[in-house]
Design an enzyme around this catalytic site. Sequence first.
Site, PDB file in Angstrom:
ATOM      1  N   ASP A 220      17.332  -1.882   1.758  1.00  0.00           N
ATOM      2  CA  ASP A 220      18.590  -2.597   1.549  1.00  0.00           C
ATOM      3  C   ASP A 220      19.076  -2.459   0.117  1.00  0.00           C
ATOM      4  O   ASP A 220      18.526  -3.092  -0.795  1.00  0.00           O
ATOM      5  CB  ASP A 220      18.392  -4.079   1.901  1.00  0.00           C
TER       6      ASP A 220
ATOM      7  N   ASP B 220      26.053  -0.536   0.790  1.00  0.00           N
ATOM      8  CA  ASP B 220      25.028  -1.469   1.254  1.00  0.00           C
ATOM      9  C   ASP B 220      24.342  -0.920   2.494  1.00  0.00           C
ATOM     10  O   ASP B 220      24.888  -0.942   3.588  1.00  0.00           O
ATOM     11  CB  ASP B 220      25.677  -2.823   1.561  1.00  0.00           C
TER      12      ASP B 220
END
Length: 405
Positions: free
Chosen positions: A123, A329
């Site tokens: 992430d 992201d």
Amino acid sequence: MRFLSLPLLLLSAVAVFITGDGAGAATLGLDLHHRFSPTVRHWFDSRGGGGGASSWPENGTAEYYAALAAHDRALHGRALSSSPPDLTFSEGNVTIRITSLSFLHYAMVTVGTPGATFLVALDTGSDLFWLPCDCYGCASSSSLNSMPDFQVSLYSPNASVTSQAVPCNSNFCEQQKTGCSGVTGSCPYKVVYVSNDTSSSGIFVEDVMYFRTEDTQSEIVEAQIIFGCGQDQTGAFQEHAAPNGLLGLGMEKVSVPSILSSAGFTSNSFSMCFGHDDIGRISFGDKGSLDQDETPFNVDQLHPKYNISIIGMLVGNAAIDADFSVLVDTGTSFTYFTEPIYSQLSKAFHEQVQDKQYTTDSKIPFEYCYIMSSGTSNVPTVTLTTSSGSPFPVNYPIIAFPVQV
């Protein structure tokens, strides 16, 4: 200097780099298996990952050797620009996009003594690395109905002889002082994510994480990493998102890339590449190669994120002027735009689709759906143009799924 690199050699990839000081620092990595090896294929098939074995070339075919040659050219291009060698995870430089686990990208990591292995989501939108640990509120294997063979590994500080709690007086506890009892008490953490009611909480611990150098010597590197002993997960973490842990790759000092850099293991950089076949790689200390485009990050020093500027969009044959910023992201499954960009892009896309539009229902979270004809291939391509002028192709402008019509 911080920049986003868009590889031109591998058109199916997007690489993110964070570069900075660290000349002369070593670089780290994990057990190396090439992307079409029997080991990776067996591991991938046993977990029902996206893409499927049918997309992998058979050993000994022309397609197999062409794929390996393309991989070698990309690897050699990076190696020529990388000194000292990069680091990868000790379990192998392979990342996998698993559709049944929230369309996120995952990698195998090994932590502790003796080492325990975890399948963690990668992430770039957050900073903390956490593992399910001494749980009273974690995902269970029974909740992962779509992956019956998947087993959730658990970390326990008591099971690792190299584990130690992070005390309240640690610099890593600065933002978590509330609830920390005493100078030497364990430092608590709680991270709240964008997904509704999704969070992870527990205490900070420090333990060994294993990497491998990406060079001819291929040595194991043991790095002391601070991470979250995640005792309680809520929301999406109780279901399909990161059930076995999450590795934050953000810019803050608690992220794994930042810790490796500050400890002198690597330069302040890393790269991730994502392939059309859902198999990719991650390398720490990678500073890119000369055949890659780049674009600058818009860094807010108070809340540093991988934010870039977009100055245009090409949707099929429609060029759209634009001026907006976006967050890169990997922890988000889909791409989201605000108005007026969303309407401009969706209108241009819709006008070029020849298939009949499907009237959606409450179970489908998309506004523009189409009943695709058999063999339909006239789906408009989507490419974003970054502030440096580099093209950023969208690999998956559509997704297909069966419905009753």
